[in-house]
Design an enzyme around this catalytic site. Structure first.
Site, PDB file in Angstrom:
ATOM      1  N   GLU A 137      95.259  64.332  35.329  1.00 40.25           N
ATOM      2  CA  GLU A 137      95.126  65.664  34.481  1.00 40.25           C
ATOM      3  C   GLU A 137      94.005  65.813  33.680  1.00 40.25           C
ATOM      4  O   GLU A 137      93.923  66.648  33.012  1.00 40.25           O
ATOM      5  CB  GLU A 137      96.497  65.798  33.855  1.00 40.25           C
ATOM      6  CG  GLU A 137      97.487  65.722  35.045  1.00 40.25           C
ATOM      7  CD  GLU A 137      99.078  66.396  34.657  1.00 40.25           C
ATOM      8  OE1 GLU A 137      99.096  67.158  33.846  1.00 40.25           O
ATOM      9  OE2 GLU A 137     100.026  65.948  35.523  1.00 40.25           O
ATOM     10  N   LYS A 165      96.269  62.813  26.351  1.00 36.31           N
ATOM     11  CA  LYS A 165      95.838  61.487  27.196  1.00 36.31           C
ATOM     12  C   LYS A 165      94.455  61.237  27.339  1.00 36.31           C
ATOM     13  O   LYS A 165      94.064  60.225  27.138  1.00 36.31           O
ATOM     14  CB  LYS A 165      96.468  61.769  28.980  1.00 36.31           C
ATOM     15  CG  LYS A 165      98.103  61.936  28.674  1.00 36.31           C
ATOM     16  CD  LYS A 165      98.785  60.317  28.470  1.00 36.31           C
ATOM     17  CE  LYS A 165      98.510  59.250  29.722  1.00 36.31           C
ATOM     18  NZ  LYS A 165      99.155  58.137  29.386  1.00 36.31           N
TER      19      LYS A 165
HETATM   20  P1  NAD Z   1     108.523  58.650  31.524  1.00 33.32           P
HETATM   21  O1  NAD Z   1     108.450  60.020  30.575  1.00 33.32           O
HETATM   22  O2  NAD Z   1     109.244  58.414  32.626  1.00 33.32           O
HETATM   23  O3  NAD Z   1     108.606  57.268  30.749  1.00 33.32           O
HETATM   24  C1  NAD Z   1     107.933  57.184  29.297  1.00 33.32           C
HETATM   25  C2  NAD Z   1     108.588  55.916  28.655  1.00 33.32           C
HETATM   26  O4  NAD Z   1     107.847  55.654  27.505  1.00 33.32           O
HETATM   27  C3  NAD Z   1     109.949  56.369  28.336  1.00 33.32           C
HETATM   28  O5  NAD Z   1     110.820  55.006  28.710  1.00 33.32           O
HETATM   29  C4  NAD Z   1     109.932  56.311  26.735  1.00 33.32           C
HETATM   30  O6  NAD Z   1     111.401  56.169  25.976  1.00 33.32           O
HETATM   31  C5  NAD Z   1     108.769  55.573  26.541  1.00 33.32           C
HETATM   32  N1  NAD Z   1     108.245  55.900  25.056  1.00 33.32           N
HETATM   33  C6  NAD Z   1     107.989  57.362  24.680  1.00 33.32           C
HETATM   34  N2  NAD Z   1     107.353  57.442  23.315  1.00 33.32           N
HETATM   35  C7  NAD Z   1     107.393  56.014  23.233  1.00 33.32           C
HETATM   36  C8  NAD Z   1     106.862  55.319  21.861  1.00 33.32           C
HETATM   37  N3  NAD Z   1     106.409  55.985  20.689  1.00 33.32           N
HETATM   38  N4  NAD Z   1     107.159  54.122  21.958  1.00 33.32           N
HETATM   39  C9  NAD Z   1     107.699  53.294  22.891  1.00 33.32           C
HETATM   40  N5  NAD Z   1     107.889  53.760  23.985  1.00 33.32           N
HETATM   41  C10 NAD Z   1     107.918  55.324  23.944  1.00 33.32           C
HETATM   42  O7  NAD Z   1     106.967  58.373  31.989  1.00 33.32           O
HETATM   43  P2  NAD Z   1     106.422  57.981  33.402  1.00 33.32           P
HETATM   44  O8  NAD Z   1     106.393  59.205  34.424  1.00 33.32           O
HETATM   45  O9  NAD Z   1     106.877  56.870  33.672  1.00 33.32           O
HETATM   46  O10 NAD Z   1     104.784  57.891  32.955  1.00 33.32           O
HETATM   47  C11 NAD Z   1     104.296  56.356  32.517  1.00 33.32           C
HETATM   48  C12 NAD Z   1     102.719  56.801  32.320  1.00 33.32           C
HETATM   49  O11 NAD Z   1     102.127  57.192  33.310  1.00 33.32           O
HETATM   50  C13 NAD Z   1     102.399  57.682  31.115  1.00 33.32           C
HETATM   51  O12 NAD Z   1     101.577  57.298  30.286  1.00 33.32           O
HETATM   52  C14 NAD Z   1     101.926  58.858  31.984  1.00 33.32           C
HETATM   53  O13 NAD Z   1     101.175  59.628  31.199  1.00 33.32           O
HETATM   54  C15 NAD Z   1     101.306  58.263  33.245  1.00 33.32           C
HETATM   55  N6  NAD Z   1     101.175  58.985  34.058  1.00 33.32           N
HETATM   56  C16 NAD Z   1     102.430  59.313  34.988  1.00 33.32           C
HETATM   57  C17 NAD Z   1     102.239  60.011  36.417  1.00 33.32           C
HETATM   58  C18 NAD Z   1     103.479  60.660  36.715  1.00 33.32           C
HETATM   59  O14 NAD Z   1     103.585  61.231  37.845  1.00 33.32           O
HETATM   60  N7  NAD Z   1     104.760  60.401  36.279  1.00 33.32           N
HETATM   61  C19 NAD Z   1     101.079  60.359  36.663  1.00 33.32           C
HETATM   62  C20 NAD Z   1      99.759  59.641  36.194  1.00 33.32           C
HETATM   63  C21 NAD Z   1     100.199  59.096  35.073  1.00 33.32           C
HETATM   64  P1  TYD Z   2     105.557  68.164  37.489  1.00 34.32           P
HETATM   65  O1  TYD Z   2     106.530  67.175  38.172  1.00 34.32           O
HETATM   66  O2  TYD Z   2     105.914  68.805  36.048  1.00 34.32           O
HETATM   67  O3  TYD Z   2     104.120  67.218  37.213  1.00 34.32           O
HETATM   68  P2  TYD Z   2     102.576  67.956  36.616  1.00 34.32           P
HETATM   69  O4  TYD Z   2     102.961  69.184  36.128  1.00 34.32           O
HETATM   70  O5  TYD Z   2     102.286  66.829  35.575  1.00 34.32           O
HETATM   71  O6  TYD Z   2     101.728  67.888  37.875  1.00 34.32           O
HETATM   72  O7  TYD Z   2     105.153  69.572  38.195  1.00 34.32           O
HETATM   73  C1  TYD Z   2     104.358  69.386  39.453  1.00 34.32           C
HETATM   74  C2  TYD Z   2     104.086  70.667  39.925  1.00 34.32           C
HETATM   75  O8  TYD Z   2     105.212  71.288  40.165  1.00 34.32           O
HETATM   76  C3  TYD Z   2     103.472  71.466  39.029  1.00 34.32           C
HETATM   77  O9  TYD Z   2     102.360  72.389  39.920  1.00 34.32           O
HETATM   78  C4  TYD Z   2     104.265  72.551  38.344  1.00 34.32           C
HETATM   79  C5  TYD Z   2     105.439  72.723  39.558  1.00 34.32           C
HETATM   80  N1  TYD Z   2     106.908  73.112  38.889  1.00 34.32           N
HETATM   81  C6  TYD Z   2     107.346  73.986  39.467  1.00 34.32           C
HETATM   82  O10 TYD Z   2     106.985  74.875  40.241  1.00 34.32           O
HETATM   83  N2  TYD Z   2     108.845  73.980  38.836  1.00 34.32           N
HETATM   84  C7  TYD Z   2     109.377  73.181  38.107  1.00 34.32           C
HETATM   85  O11 TYD Z   2     110.495  73.445  37.886  1.00 34.32           O
HETATM   86  C8  TYD Z   2     108.475  72.086  37.689  1.00 34.32           C
HETATM   87  C9  TYD Z   2     109.144  71.017  36.983  1.00 34.32           C
HETATM   88  C10 TYD Z   2     107.332  71.905  38.198  1.00 34.32           C
END
Ligand code: NAD
Ligand code: TYD
Length: 352
Positions: A137, A165
């Protein structure tokens, strides 16, 4: 024995990563540091209590003293920074915590690791490594016919989440450029799989299907995301931690772009055929679009394939079925996470 500090290990990707790495490598100890925000859940790590190669400390990465103590107590040589506020919609409502954790927290980890690992000017203890888990992103949004993001695509974040980020990535780069600090950055596309909090799109759809609740689609459902199964992401991160080139960025993606409406229909159809035939497309409801909604993300993962021999193993068709089955099997987990704070959040967000 390597001592890996995993921050945010009680969240979605972090908890999958901890399981992945403990299963994979006997010579690793994991120290999980997590603040346990609404998104952090120790149930994601059930079964690991008592494992001599796993330690949990409830710590905020913005707490300098606590981070320093943990790094020294456990002789940490590797940091994988997952900890973040991660939901775009929440960042639109209030960016404050995104700035604290995602930017300041990253700088604190970098600073303390730099101090503890330094053995001379621009020299660090053998085998030390910092991995910043970032996101596609930060590159902004693609048009339909544009080429996928490469590591050289300029940063152009739009949401407060992606801006925070991108800021963190710039700090990591600055620590490498200025001090030769041993860091890498990974930028991944949208993950899906077990233990994802149902504020995110895929588990939200599954949860709403199970409850026969309307499924909110932002705008017209034509936005595109490049979906990657979480375990494939974990493997890629581990490769970067072991063999990534210091100072480099690695894009991680699955060549798997889908529109949001395709995702919803796929899940509804599976649930209709396998769970309950009253689950159908009538549940789809179009709602007001997300502010600044990025149109399309698409990752070019050629570099990590060529340099670290990584390719995603899980086809979307299989991964999505595995994911749905996991949620069906773990409805108690789901019930626990959707009660309380989530319910209030949901009612504030979606007036449907
Ligand atoms: P998540 O929200 O599920 O988990 C985040 C974790 O970080 C939680 O356990 C929370 O308690 C902890 N946390 C938040 N603030 C904190 C702090 N100040 N100190 C210590 N712990 C803290 O997120 P995720 O989906 O597992 O994402 C993990 C990483 O991957 C993030 O950095 C996110 O930006 C990145 N990322 C996620 C996705 C995705 O699709 N989920 C995609 C690309 C990158
Ligand atoms: P999301 O899982 O929040 O991931 P990101 O925005 O970080 O890509 O959303 C994925 C896609 O789905 C995004 O285009 C927004 C859309 N979306 C909906 O249409 N409805 C919803 O309720 C949510 C949470 C996301």
């Amino acid at each position: 024995m390597k001592n890996i500090l995993v921050t945010g290990g009680a969240g979605f990707i972090g908890s999958n990563f901890i399981r992945y790495i403990l299963n994979k490598n006997e010579e690793v100890r994991v120290i999980n540091v997590d603040k346990l925000t609404y998104a952090g859940n120790l149930e994601n790590l059930k079964g690991l209590e008592g494992n001599p190669r796993y330690i949990f400390e409830k710590i905020d990465i913005c707490n300098k003293q606590a981070v320093k103590r943990v790094m020294e107590d456990y002789n940490v040589d590797t940091i994988i920074n997952f900890a973040a506020e991660s939901h775009v919609d929440r960042s639109i409502v209030d960016p404050t915590e995104f700035i604290n954790t995602n930017i300041k927290g990253t700088q604190i980890l970098l600073d303390i690791a730099k101090k503890i690992w330094t053995i001379g000017e621009d020299k660090y203890k053998e085998g030390t490594r910092y991995v910043q888990v970032s996101t596609d992103e930060v590159y902004g949004s693609l048009e339909q016919d544009e080429k996928c993001f490469t590591e050289k695509t300029p940063l152009n974040p739009h949401s407060p989440y992606s801006a925070s980020k991108a800021s963190a990535d710039m700090l990591v780069k600055a620590y490498y450029d200025t001090y030769k600090f041993p860091a890498c950055i990974t930028r991944c596309s949208n993950n899906y799989g077990p233990y994802q909090f149902p504020e995110k799109f895929i588990p939200l759809i599954i949860n709403n299907c199970l409850k026969h609740k309307l499924i909110p689609i932002y705008g017209d459902g034509s936005n595109i995301r490049d979906w990657l199964y979480v375990e494939d992401h974990c493997e890629a991160i581990y490769k970067v931690a072991l063999k990534g080139k210091i100072g480099d960025i690695y894009n991680i993606g699955g060549h798997n772009e889908r529109t949001n409406i395709q995702i919803v229909k796929k899940i509804i159809n599976y649930m209709h055929d396998n769970v309950d035939d009253s689950i159908n497309e009538k549940l789809i409801t179009y709602v007001k679009d997300r502010k600044g909604h990025d149109k399309r993300y698409g990752i070019n993962p050629e570099k990590i394939f060529k340099e670290l021999n990584w390719i995603p193993k899980t086809q979307f068709e299989d991964g999505i079925v595995q994911t749905i089955k996991w949620y069906l099997k773990n409805q108690e987990w789901l019930e626990n996470v959707v009660s309380g704070e989530y319910e209030k959040y949901y009612n504030r967000m979606y007036k449907i």
